[in-house]
Design a protein around this motif. Structure first.
Motif, PDB file in Angstrom:
ATOM      1  N   GLU A  41     -40.946 -19.912  29.951  1.00  0.00           N
ATOM      2  CA  GLU A  41     -39.751 -19.971  30.798  1.00  0.00           C
ATOM      3  C   GLU A  41     -40.113 -19.758  32.264  1.00  0.00           C
ATOM      4  OE1 GLU A  41     -37.258 -16.986  29.178  1.00  0.00           O
ATOM      5  OE2 GLU A  41     -36.585 -18.198  27.451  1.00  0.00           O
ATOM      6  N   LEU A  42     -41.037 -18.814  32.512  1.00  0.00           N
ATOM      7  CA  LEU A  42     -41.449 -18.549  33.884  1.00  0.00           C
ATOM      8  C   LEU A  42     -42.196 -19.738  34.478  1.00  0.00           C
ATOM      9  CD1 LEU A  42     -42.596 -14.821  33.586  1.00  0.00           C
ATOM     10  CD2 LEU A  42     -40.574 -15.696  34.775  1.00  0.00           C
ATOM     11  N   GLU A  43     -43.001 -20.431  33.656  1.00  0.00           N
ATOM     12  CA  GLU A  43     -43.716 -21.610  34.146  1.00  0.00           C
ATOM     13  C   GLU A  43     -42.743 -22.719  34.534  1.00  0.00           C
ATOM     14  OE1 GLU A  43     -46.396 -22.598  31.028  1.00  0.00           O
ATOM     15  OE2 GLU A  43     -47.995 -21.276  31.767  1.00  0.00           O
ATOM     16  N   VAL A  44     -41.693 -22.911  33.710  1.00  0.00           N
ATOM     17  CA  VAL A  44     -40.669 -23.907  34.051  1.00  0.00           C
ATOM     18  C   VAL A  44     -39.957 -23.519  35.342  1.00  0.00           C
ATOM     19  CG1 VAL A  44     -38.479 -24.929  33.325  1.00  0.00           C
ATOM     20  CG2 VAL A  44     -40.331 -24.635  31.659  1.00  0.00           C
ATOM     21  N   GLU A  45     -39.621 -22.236  35.436  1.00  0.00           N
ATOM     22  CA  GLU A  45     -38.930 -21.759  36.633  1.00  0.00           C
ATOM     23  C   GLU A  45     -39.815 -21.914  37.868  1.00  0.00           C
ATOM     24  OE1 GLU A  45     -36.673 -17.695  38.233  1.00  0.00           O
ATOM     25  OE2 GLU A  45     -37.394 -17.855  36.141  1.00  0.00           O
ATOM     26  N   LEU A  46     -41.114 -21.617  37.713  1.00  0.00           N
ATOM     27  CA  LEU A  46     -42.056 -21.770  38.821  1.00  0.00           C
ATOM     28  C   LEU A  46     -42.161 -23.230  39.249  1.00  0.00           C
ATOM     29  CD1 LEU A  46     -44.216 -20.630  40.721  1.00  0.00           C
ATOM     30  CD2 LEU A  46     -45.895 -20.943  38.869  1.00  0.00           C
ATOM     31  N   HIS A  47     -42.184 -24.145  38.271  1.00  0.00           N
ATOM     32  CA  HIS A  47     -42.259 -25.573  38.576  1.00  0.00           C
ATOM     33  C   HIS A  47     -41.029 -26.026  39.360  1.00  0.00           C
ATOM     34  CE1 HIS A  47     -43.276 -29.789  38.138  1.00  0.00           C
ATOM     35  NE2 HIS A  47     -42.087 -30.015  37.621  1.00  0.00           N
ATOM     36  N   VAL A  48     -39.863 -25.519  38.947  1.00  0.00           N
ATOM     37  CA  VAL A  48     -38.623 -25.873  39.653  1.00  0.00           C
ATOM     38  C   VAL A  48     -38.661 -25.362  41.082  1.00  0.00           C
ATOM     39  CG1 VAL A  48     -36.135 -25.476  39.744  1.00  0.00           C
ATOM     40  CG2 VAL A  48     -37.246 -25.988  37.554  1.00  0.00           C
ATOM     41  N   TRP A  49     -39.121 -24.129  41.256  1.00  0.00           N
ATOM     42  CA  TRP A  49     -39.196 -23.569  42.606  1.00  0.00           C
ATOM     43  C   TRP A  49     -40.208 -24.308  43.464  1.00  0.00           C
ATOM     44  CZ3 TRP A  49     -35.818 -20.779  44.990  1.00  0.00           C
ATOM     45  CH2 TRP A  49     -34.950 -19.955  44.267  1.00  0.00           C
ATOM     46  N   SER A  54     -41.146 -27.963  47.852  1.00  0.00           N
ATOM     47  CA  SER A  54     -41.702 -29.214  48.373  1.00  0.00           C
ATOM     48  C   SER A  54     -40.626 -30.041  49.068  1.00  0.00           C
ATOM     49  CB  SER A  54     -42.326 -30.016  47.231  1.00  0.00           C
ATOM     50  OG  SER A  54     -42.797 -31.271  47.697  1.00  0.00           O
ATOM     51  N   VAL A  55     -39.446 -30.130  48.430  1.00  0.00           N
ATOM     52  CA  VAL A  55     -38.334 -30.881  49.033  1.00  0.00           C
ATOM     53  C   VAL A  55     -37.898 -30.228  50.338  1.00  0.00           C
ATOM     54  CG1 VAL A  55     -35.925 -31.565  48.739  1.00  0.00           C
ATOM     55  CG2 VAL A  55     -37.532 -31.814  46.841  1.00  0.00           C
ATOM     56  N   ALA A  56     -37.810 -28.895  50.320  1.00  0.00           N
ATOM     57  CA  ALA A  56     -37.395 -28.185  51.529  1.00  0.00           C
ATOM     58  C   ALA A  56     -38.409 -28.358  52.640  1.00  0.00           C
ATOM     59  CB  ALA A  56     -37.199 -26.697  51.214  1.00  0.00           C
ATOM     60  N   LEU A  57     -39.704 -28.326  52.269  1.00  0.00           N
ATOM     61  CA  LEU A  57     -40.758 -28.503  53.268  1.00  0.00           C
ATOM     62  C   LEU A  57     -40.707 -29.899  53.864  1.00  0.00           C
ATOM     63  CD1 LEU A  57     -43.204 -27.222  54.636  1.00  0.00           C
ATOM     64  CD2 LEU A  57     -44.630 -28.120  52.776  1.00  0.00           C
ATOM     65  N   ALA A  62     -39.139 -33.495  58.332  1.00  0.00           N
ATOM     66  CA  ALA A  62     -38.293 -34.564  58.856  1.00  0.00           C
ATOM     67  C   ALA A  62     -37.356 -34.025  59.928  1.00  0.00           C
ATOM     68  CB  ALA A  62     -37.488 -35.214  57.725  1.00  0.00           C
ATOM     69  N   HIS A  63     -36.846 -32.806  59.697  1.00  0.00           N
ATOM     70  CA  HIS A  63     -35.944 -32.192  60.675  1.00  0.00           C
ATOM     71  C   HIS A  63     -36.678 -31.919  61.979  1.00  0.00           C
ATOM     72  CE1 HIS A  63     -32.496 -29.984  62.082  1.00  0.00           C
ATOM     73  NE2 HIS A  63     -33.232 -28.895  62.300  1.00  0.00           N
ATOM     74  N   ASN A  64     -37.923 -31.443  61.888  1.00  0.00           N
ATOM     75  CA  ASN A  64     -38.708 -31.167  63.094  1.00  0.00           C
ATOM     76  C   ASN A  64     -38.981 -32.450  63.872  1.00  0.00           C
ATOM     77  OD1 ASN A  64     -38.829 -28.434  62.533  1.00  0.00           O
ATOM     78  ND2 ASN A  64     -40.786 -28.576  61.438  1.00  0.00           N
ATOM     79  N   VAL A  65     -39.228 -33.537  63.132  1.00  0.00           N
ATOM     80  CA  VAL A  65     -39.461 -34.821  63.795  1.00  0.00           C
ATOM     81  C   VAL A  65     -38.195 -35.271  64.510  1.00  0.00           C
ATOM     82  CG1 VAL A  65     -39.916 -37.263  63.401  1.00  0.00           C
ATOM     83  CG2 VAL A  65     -41.314 -35.554  62.250  1.00  0.00           C
ATOM     84  N   GLN A  66     -37.043 -35.080  63.860  1.00  0.00           N
ATOM     85  CA  GLN A  66     -35.781 -35.447  64.493  1.00  0.00           C
ATOM     86  C   GLN A  66     -35.504 -34.590  65.724  1.00  0.00           C
ATOM     87  OE1 GLN A  66     -32.661 -35.347  61.604  1.00  0.00           O
ATOM     88  NE2 GLN A  66     -33.258 -37.278  60.654  1.00  0.00           N
ATOM     89  N   ILE A  67     -35.865 -33.313  65.650  1.00  0.00           N
ATOM     90  CA  ILE A  67     -35.667 -32.427  66.801  1.00  0.00           C
ATOM     91  C   ILE A  67     -36.501 -32.908  67.981  1.00  0.00           C
ATOM     92  CG2 ILE A  67     -36.156 -30.113  67.683  1.00  0.00           C
ATOM     93  CD1 ILE A  67     -35.312 -29.005  64.985  1.00  0.00           C
ATOM     94  N   GLN A 251     -45.192 -44.787  48.821  1.00  0.00           N
ATOM     95  CA  GLN A 251     -44.513 -43.625  49.371  1.00  0.00           C
ATOM     96  C   GLN A 251     -44.805 -43.522  50.866  1.00  0.00           C
ATOM     97  OE1 GLN A 251     -42.374 -41.634  48.093  1.00  0.00           O
ATOM     98  NE2 GLN A 251     -42.490 -42.123  45.924  1.00  0.00           N
ATOM     99  N   PRO A 252     -43.783 -43.222  51.672  1.00  0.00           N
ATOM    100  CA  PRO A 252     -43.992 -43.096  53.113  1.00  0.00           C
ATOM    101  C   PRO A 252     -45.009 -42.015  53.440  1.00  0.00           C
ATOM    102  CG  PRO A 252     -41.655 -43.202  52.580  1.00  0.00           C
ATOM    103  CD  PRO A 252     -42.379 -43.044  51.280  1.00  0.00           C
ATOM    104  N   GLN A 253     -45.828 -42.285  54.447  1.00  0.00           N
ATOM    105  CA  GLN A 253     -46.840 -41.330  54.878  1.00  0.00           C
ATOM    106  C   GLN A 253     -46.346 -40.482  56.043  1.00  0.00           C
ATOM    107  OE1 GLN A 253     -50.454 -43.513  55.643  1.00  0.00           O
ATOM    108  NE2 GLN A 253     -50.314 -44.671  53.734  1.00  0.00           N
ATOM    109  N   HIS A 254     -45.083 -40.663  56.422  1.00  0.00           N
ATOM    110  CA  HIS A 254     -44.509 -39.916  57.527  1.00  0.00           C
ATOM    111  C   HIS A 254     -43.242 -39.203  57.045  1.00  0.00           C
ATOM    112  CE1 HIS A 254     -46.900 -43.121  59.460  1.00  0.00           C
ATOM    113  NE2 HIS A 254     -47.121 -42.233  60.392  1.00  0.00           N
ATOM    114  N   PRO A 255     -42.862 -38.117  57.714  1.00  0.00           N
ATOM    115  CA  PRO A 255     -41.678 -37.348  57.284  1.00  0.00           C
ATOM    116  C   PRO A 255     -40.374 -37.997  57.739  1.00  0.00           C
ATOM    117  CG  PRO A 255     -42.688 -36.309  59.192  1.00  0.00           C
ATOM    118  CD  PRO A 255     -43.592 -37.445  58.810  1.00  0.00           C
ATOM    119  N   PHE A 256     -39.943 -39.014  57.009  1.00  0.00           N
ATOM    120  CA  PHE A 256     -38.729 -39.731  57.373  1.00  0.00           C
ATOM    121  C   PHE A 256     -37.500 -39.079  56.744  1.00  0.00           C
ATOM    122  CE2 PHE A 256     -41.801 -43.316  57.626  1.00  0.00           C
ATOM    123  CZ  PHE A 256     -41.569 -43.673  58.943  1.00  0.00           C
TER     124      PHE A 256
END
Length: 414
Positions: A41-49, A54-57, A62-67, A251-256
């Motif tokens: 269960e912890l491994e699944v939870e770790l994978h989700v986190w 990764s998505v947040a990063l 992308a947000h920094n590029v827009q800024i 897959q794009p190589q830039h943070p779009f």
């Protein structure tokens, strides 16, 4: 009897010890099973986190590029004081993103519906980014494609009829005066060249807030995007995604920033035909006739229509296509109004070439250098020369500059 009584406590002690060992073993097995389940269960939870991180990063990058892009635009805020219509642009590679079958088969109405869906999705995306702070926006869509090639693919795969295809893109274009559908020509490179120039030019305009781009290919656009990233302009670009997962190589190589358009485009590219064309610049199929005109030798062709010997070539029904037999017809046999199916003899090909030279090349006629040069089947010089009677009356077809040169012994007639 005494020995028997002595052994009873010992046997009882062994039984109790064995019972405790069995109980302890069972408890340990149960505990191990519980721990293994918890670890899973912890491994699944770790994978989700990890995925969430990764998505947040990625979103943060992308947000920094827009800024960075917005900081660059802050210096141009004086523009918005006098012009309250900043630009939101959308450019689509129509060869890479093909609208789905349901929309294409609806013809004109399907084109209008596709334009509405794109507009709605982009408007919702901009609302989340609070772009409305800039005031009234001016929204434009430009779609580039190779019309002849895409039409051939659509017809050969049974997606829709020719009439539905034409009506669809007419409906898309007529949805707004700011929506354009552009046939970029018969090659993939011409579509990509126009899109690269579009992105290179309009992204740098200070009044451009966002450029939504559909049809991304890393092998084509990475160099351009590297340049825009160095100039802190990459944050203006958002990718339109078709809704299906792209392969890792795509897959794009830039943070779009990305906008998914589920169900609007086909999930897979249409198989394209392997139509063989003669290259306009190739000399392999050309010879020189007695008149000094370039004329092709007939390539091998499959059985087709036979010329009616009682009629001249230009009065056949339909006449043979000059560009198909002498160069390469960009329209293709499916939509060209002239025939590509005749079997022509060498003499008929020479006659076709001689007749074509009597008509002016549209490139030169419109003041544009002909890309085919001497290999062009059309006339670059008026056959009547500088003393052309029609020229003196202003009615000569050869209207381009230098199409009536002074003839010298070394001047070729082409």
């Amino acid at each position: 009897m005494a020995a028997h009584h002595v052994g009873d406590p010992t046997q009882q002690l062994w039984d109790e010890t064995l019972s405790r060992l069995v109980h302890l073993s069972s408890s340990m097995l149960k505990r191990n099973a519980d721990l293994e389940q918890r670890v899973a269960e912890l491994e699944v939870e770790l994978h989700v986190w990890k995925q969430a991180h990764s998505v947040a990063l990625e979103a943060s990058e992308a947000h920094n590029v827009q800024i960075a892009a917005l900081n660059r635009q802050i210096s141009g805020l004086d523009y918005f004081k006098s012009n309250q219509n900043p630009l939101i642009l959308c450019v689509i590679n129509g060869d890479e993103l093909v609208f789905n079958r349901d929309l294409l088969s609806q013809g004109f109405q399907g084109g209008r519906l596709a334009a509405q869906e794109i507009t709605k999705a982009i408007a919702e995306h901009l609302t989340k980014e609070e772009v409305q702070v800039y005031g009234r926006l001016s929204f434009w869509i430009t779609l580039y494609f190779n019309k002849a090639d895409l039409l051939e693919a659509v017809l050969s795969n049974g997606v829709c009829t020719h009439e539905h295809f034409e009506a669809f893109y007419a409906g898309f274009s007529q949805s707004s005066a700011r929506f354009s559908v552009v046939d970029a020509g018969y090659s993939k490179d011409s579509v990509e060249a126009k899109i690269k120039e579009y992105l290179q030019t309009y992204t740098r305009f200070p009044q451009t807030i966002r450029v939504f781009f559909g049809g991304y290919d890393p092998s084509v656009y990475t160099t351009l995007f590297n340049t825009l990233e160095q100039d802190h302009l990459l944050g203006k670009i958002a990718l339109l995604c078709s809704g299906h997962e792209a392969s890792p190589i795509d897959q794009p190589q830039h943070p779009f920033s990305r906008l998914r358009l589920d169900g609007l485009f086909m999930a897979e590219r249409l198989p394209r035909g392997s139509r063989t064309k003669l290259s306009p610049l190739s000399t392999n199929h050309f010879g020189v006739s007695n008149g000094g005109l370039i004329s092709p030798t007939s390539p091998e062709r499959i059985a087709g229509r036979v010329i009616d010997p009682t009629l001249p070539l230009h009065k056949q029904n339909p006449p043979p296509c000059n560009e198909h037999y002498l160069m390469s017809c960009s329209k293709g046999g499916g939509i060209c109004k002239y025939s590509h199916d005749y079997i022509l003899t060498g003499e008929q090909l020479n006659q076709l070439a001689n007749n074509a030279k009597k008509a002016p090349c549209n490139w030169l006629k419109n003041g544009v250098p002909c890309p085919y040069g001497d290999k062009c089947c059309w006339g670059h010089v008026c056959p009547n020369g500088p003393k052309c009677f029609h020229l003196s009356k202003g009615k000569c077809w050869f209207k381009g500059e230098a199409m009536h040169p002074e003839l010298t012994p070394s001047t070729p007639v082409s």
